[in-house]
Design an enzyme around this catalytic site. Structure first.
Site, PDB file in Angstrom:
ATOM      1  N   HIS A 187      -7.876   7.630  13.680  1.00  0.00           N
ATOM      2  CA  HIS A 187      -7.050   6.865  13.956  1.00  0.00           C
ATOM      3  C   HIS A 187      -6.492   7.627  15.569  1.00  0.00           C
ATOM      4  O   HIS A 187      -6.054   6.742  16.278  1.00  0.00           O
ATOM      5  CB  HIS A 187      -5.703   7.282  13.031  1.00  0.00           C
ATOM      6  CG  HIS A 187      -5.568   6.193  11.973  1.00  0.00           C
ATOM      7  ND1 HIS A 187      -5.683   5.069  12.007  1.00  0.00           N
ATOM      8  CD2 HIS A 187      -5.916   6.286  10.539  1.00  0.00           C
ATOM      9  CE1 HIS A 187      -5.788   4.278  10.826  1.00  0.00           C
ATOM     10  NE2 HIS A 187      -5.955   5.180   9.995  1.00  0.00           N
ATOM     11  N   HIS A 229      -1.690  -0.554   3.553  1.00  0.00           N
ATOM     12  CA  HIS A 229      -2.675   0.219   4.239  1.00  0.00           C
ATOM     13  C   HIS A 229      -3.880  -1.076   3.964  1.00  0.00           C
ATOM     14  O   HIS A 229      -5.076  -0.319   4.771  1.00  0.00           O
ATOM     15  CB  HIS A 229      -2.761   1.557   3.749  1.00  0.00           C
ATOM     16  CG  HIS A 229      -1.716   2.389   4.181  1.00  0.00           C
ATOM     17  ND1 HIS A 229      -1.881   3.442   5.369  1.00  0.00           N
ATOM     18  CD2 HIS A 229      -0.534   2.556   3.987  1.00  0.00           C
ATOM     19  CE1 HIS A 229      -0.698   3.909   5.554  1.00  0.00           C
ATOM     20  NE2 HIS A 229       0.203   3.363   4.841  1.00  0.00           N
ATOM     21  N   TRP A 234      -9.755   6.183   8.192  1.00  0.00           N
ATOM     22  CA  TRP A 234     -10.366   6.599   9.344  1.00  0.00           C
ATOM     23  C   TRP A 234     -10.153   8.092   9.520  1.00  0.00           C
ATOM     24  O   TRP A 234     -10.866   8.787  10.596  1.00  0.00           O
ATOM     25  CB  TRP A 234      -9.885   5.695  10.562  1.00  0.00           C
ATOM     26  CG  TRP A 234     -10.591   4.382  10.752  1.00  0.00           C
ATOM     27  CD1 TRP A 234      -9.815   3.296  11.220  1.00  0.00           C
ATOM     28  CD2 TRP A 234     -11.924   4.183  10.475  1.00  0.00           C
ATOM     29  NE1 TRP A 234     -10.956   2.478  11.306  1.00  0.00           N
ATOM     30  CE2 TRP A 234     -11.913   2.805  11.162  1.00  0.00           C
ATOM     31  CE3 TRP A 234     -13.228   4.896  10.324  1.00  0.00           C
ATOM     32  CZ2 TRP A 234     -13.445   2.144  11.232  1.00  0.00           C
ATOM     33  CZ3 TRP A 234     -14.392   4.257  10.413  1.00  0.00           C
ATOM     34  CH2 TRP A 234     -14.456   3.033  10.745  1.00  0.00           C
ATOM     35  N   ARG A 263       3.448   7.446   3.754  1.00  0.00           N
ATOM     36  CA  ARG A 263       3.456   7.012   2.369  1.00  0.00           C
ATOM     37  C   ARG A 263       3.321   7.876   1.212  1.00  0.00           C
ATOM     38  O   ARG A 263       3.295   7.890   0.265  1.00  0.00           O
ATOM     39  CB  ARG A 263       2.250   5.954   2.573  1.00  0.00           C
ATOM     40  CG  ARG A 263       0.906   6.817   2.249  1.00  0.00           C
ATOM     41  CD  ARG A 263      -0.226   5.606   2.171  1.00  0.00           C
ATOM     42  NE  ARG A 263      -1.619   6.329   2.214  1.00  0.00           N
ATOM     43  CZ  ARG A 263      -2.638   5.760   2.118  1.00  0.00           C
ATOM     44  NH1 ARG A 263      -2.707   4.412   1.991  1.00  0.00           N
ATOM     45  NH2 ARG A 263      -3.805   6.281   1.956  1.00  0.00           N
ATOM     46  N   ASP A 286       0.306   7.247   7.308  1.00  0.00           N
ATOM     47  CA  ASP A 286      -0.337   8.056   6.214  1.00  0.00           C
ATOM     48  C   ASP A 286       0.752   9.076   5.610  1.00  0.00           C
ATOM     49  O   ASP A 286       0.803   9.316   4.552  1.00  0.00           O
ATOM     50  CB  ASP A 286      -1.684   8.704   6.645  1.00  0.00           C
ATOM     51  CG  ASP A 286      -2.732   7.524   6.335  1.00  0.00           C
ATOM     52  OD1 ASP A 286      -2.660   6.533   5.425  1.00  0.00           O
ATOM     53  OD2 ASP A 286      -3.772   7.756   7.159  1.00  0.00           O
ATOM     54  N   ASP A 340     -13.847   7.026   5.540  1.00  0.00           N
ATOM     55  CA  ASP A 340     -12.557   7.207   6.043  1.00  0.00           C
ATOM     56  C   ASP A 340     -12.622   8.507   7.102  1.00  0.00           C
ATOM     57  O   ASP A 340     -12.361   8.612   8.283  1.00  0.00           O
ATOM     58  CB  ASP A 340     -11.652   7.670   5.021  1.00  0.00           C
ATOM     59  CG  ASP A 340     -10.952   6.534   4.735  1.00  0.00           C
ATOM     60  OD1 ASP A 340     -11.059   5.190   5.144  1.00  0.00           O
ATOM     61  OD2 ASP A 340      -9.955   6.577   3.816  1.00  0.00           O
ATOM     62  N   HIS A 365     -15.821   5.607   0.046  1.00  0.00           N
ATOM     63  CA  HIS A 365     -14.354   5.460   0.731  1.00  0.00           C
ATOM     64  C   HIS A 365     -13.984   6.691   1.439  1.00  0.00           C
ATOM     65  O   HIS A 365     -13.956   6.447   2.868  1.00  0.00           O
ATOM     66  CB  HIS A 365     -13.218   5.044  -0.171  1.00  0.00           C
ATOM     67  CG  HIS A 365     -12.240   4.529   0.810  1.00  0.00           C
ATOM     68  ND1 HIS A 365     -11.594   3.343   0.635  1.00  0.00           N
ATOM     69  CD2 HIS A 365     -11.100   5.157   1.659  1.00  0.00           C
ATOM     70  CE1 HIS A 365     -10.675   3.176   1.362  1.00  0.00           C
ATOM     71  NE2 HIS A 365     -10.201   4.106   1.800  1.00  0.00           N
ATOM     72  N   ASP A 383      -6.442   0.617  10.451  1.00  0.00           N
ATOM     73  CA  ASP A 383      -6.874   0.345   8.934  1.00  0.00           C
ATOM     74  C   ASP A 383      -7.549  -0.910   8.754  1.00  0.00           C
ATOM     75  O   ASP A 383      -8.600  -0.988   7.768  1.00  0.00           O
ATOM     76  CB  ASP A 383      -5.555   0.283   8.034  1.00  0.00           C
ATOM     77  CG  ASP A 383      -5.112   1.685   7.821  1.00  0.00           C
ATOM     78  OD1 ASP A 383      -5.722   2.592   8.051  1.00  0.00           O
ATOM     79  OD2 ASP A 383      -3.886   1.792   6.858  1.00  0.00           O
ATOM     80  N   HIS A 389     -11.330  -0.811   3.821  1.00  0.00           N
ATOM     81  CA  HIS A 389      -9.850  -1.266   3.532  1.00  0.00           C
ATOM     82  C   HIS A 389      -9.515  -2.743   3.702  1.00  0.00           C
ATOM     83  O   HIS A 389      -8.527  -3.431   3.352  1.00  0.00           O
ATOM     84  CB  HIS A 389      -9.040  -0.657   4.862  1.00  0.00           C
ATOM     85  CG  HIS A 389      -8.565   0.963   4.697  1.00  0.00           C
ATOM     86  ND1 HIS A 389      -7.387   1.269   4.289  1.00  0.00           N
ATOM     87  CD2 HIS A 389      -9.527   2.024   4.551  1.00  0.00           C
ATOM     88  CE1 HIS A 389      -7.201   2.548   4.052  1.00  0.00           C
ATOM     89  NE2 HIS A 389      -8.506   2.935   4.342  1.00  0.00           N
ATOM     90  N   HIS A 420      -1.007   1.998  13.547  1.00  0.00           N
ATOM     91  CA  HIS A 420      -1.916   2.757  12.178  1.00  0.00           C
ATOM     92  C   HIS A 420      -2.592   1.432  11.581  1.00  0.00           C
ATOM     93  O   HIS A 420      -3.874   1.523  11.369  1.00  0.00           O
ATOM     94  CB  HIS A 420      -1.054   3.241  11.174  1.00  0.00           C
ATOM     95  CG  HIS A 420      -1.556   4.025  10.059  1.00  0.00           C
ATOM     96  ND1 HIS A 420      -2.316   5.259  10.268  1.00  0.00           N
ATOM     97  CD2 HIS A 420      -2.059   3.684   8.918  1.00  0.00           C
ATOM     98  CE1 HIS A 420      -2.794   5.618   9.181  1.00  0.00           C
ATOM     99  NE2 HIS A 420      -2.964   4.431   8.416  1.00  0.00           N
TER     100      HIS A 420
END
Length: 347
Positions: A23, A77, A18, A65, A62, A170, A166, A137, A143, A133
């Protein structure tokens, strides 16, 4: 103007489901709907009493990770639905959640951790950050899809840029709509969607977004959220198949215009759903356990009531009990593992 925005985005590093904009917008919507008691609890947990206490941490997972310490969390995610879009779209937890976890198992784990009451302040804050989060997702259709690594490998052109489907869902489509990715931009978008929820497009359907949500059965609840989003892969994201999108000269403006209503719906839905989920954690777990502690103290001081507390075995707190049984990796899961579970933004 649109090309200029995307050119600016090309300099951004990292992967954002997103996007930072999406988010943060989900978080601002949630802040509008949580109860005062839940808001106070969350602000205390996050040590942030500002007007952006959820938005400030909405993309923390995010960032985390992408670090060496947080690389283990990448599979959390998404859930890779091994269906067959656009012919069939469906999510099956036992089939689709990888052996290292997925967004659905993560929701179960961190929901338990956020309300457990025995973790350190840092661990409780981490759980809340993950929940904020992952609710976002799960509402992003790609996702919840294994096809071509969640469409990371579906090459398309958007507003003159060669990228992938994607990344457009996003980040690039939402940011083209709003024109930026700051917290102020997110607040503006959230304000618009809140009006739609309260008295506009979504007023008649908002109750259905949280109907059946059960904090005592997070796997079923979060799988239902994923299934709801995944259905759009067949009906909206790639209704005529990925090849049709790859063959398009440019996704802008025809495809862009066709998917915007769904993107806004999903952002609104995520924010409303997140507020309800945080309220459930607070009212059924946190506040209840506080009451138990208060009654226990009362009993120690001569009161007549002594509450009992359901004790969760410490071994369950790592979330392993939420994972499906170990099994051989499918082709889709092996492909994810081979690329390090990330997304691919190419601008």
């Amino acid at each position: 103007m649109a090309s200029y925005v995307l050119l600016c985005l090309a300099t951004l590093q990292g992967v954002r489901a997103w996007g930072v904009l999406g988010h943060a917008t989900v978080a601002y919507i949630a802040q509008n709907y949580v109860s005062d008691e839940t808001a106070s609890w969350a602000q205390g947990v996050l040590a942030d009493t500002s007007d952006s206490y959820l938005a400030n941490i909405a993309s923390w997972a995010d960032d985390y990770r992408e670090t060496t310490a947080g690389a283990w969390s990448a599979p959390l995610h998404f859930i890779d639905a091994e269906d067959n879009p656009p012919t069939t779209c469906d999510v099956n937890y036992e089939r689709d959640c990888g052996s290292t976890g997925c967004s659905v198992s993560a929701m179960a784990n961190y929901t338990q951790r956020a309300g457990d009451g025995r973790l350190t302040a840092a661990n409780t804050a981490e759980a809340v950050r993950f929940i904020v989060h992952f609710v976002g997702d799960i509402t992003q259709p790609l996702h919840d899809e294994a096809y071509e690594l969640g469409a990371n490998d579906v090459a398309v052109t958007f507003d003159g840029f060669s990228d992938n489907l994607h990344a457009d869902w996003d980040t690039y489509i939402p940011e083209m709509l709003i024109g930026g990715a700051t917290l102020a931009d997110a607040q503006t978008w959230a304000d618009t969607l809140i009006k739609d929820i309260d008295s506009g497009t979504y007023e008649s359907v908002k109750a259905s977004w949280i109907a059946g949500d059960d904090i005592d059965d997070v796997i079923t609840t979060a799988t239902a959220w994923a299934s709801d989003a995944n259905a759009f892969v067949c009906s909206v994201v790639m209704p005529n198949g990925a090849a049709a999108l790859t063959a398009m000269k440019d996704l802008y403006p025809t495809y862009y215009d066709s998917v915007l209503p769904t993107i806004e719906l999903q952002i609104a839905k995520a924010g409303y759903r997140l507020a309800n989920w945080l309220d459930l954690i607070y009212t059924t777990e946190v506040a209840t356990k506080r009451d138990i502690i208060d009654e226990s103290e009362l009993a120690k001081r001569g009161g007549s009531r002594m509450a009992s507390r359901k004790v969760v075995d410490e071994s369950e707190l790592d979330g392993r009990s939420f994972l499906p049984p170990p099994r051989s990796l499918s082709r889709a899961k092996m492909a994810r593992a081979a690329v390090g579970y990330g997304c691919n933004h190419q601008h």
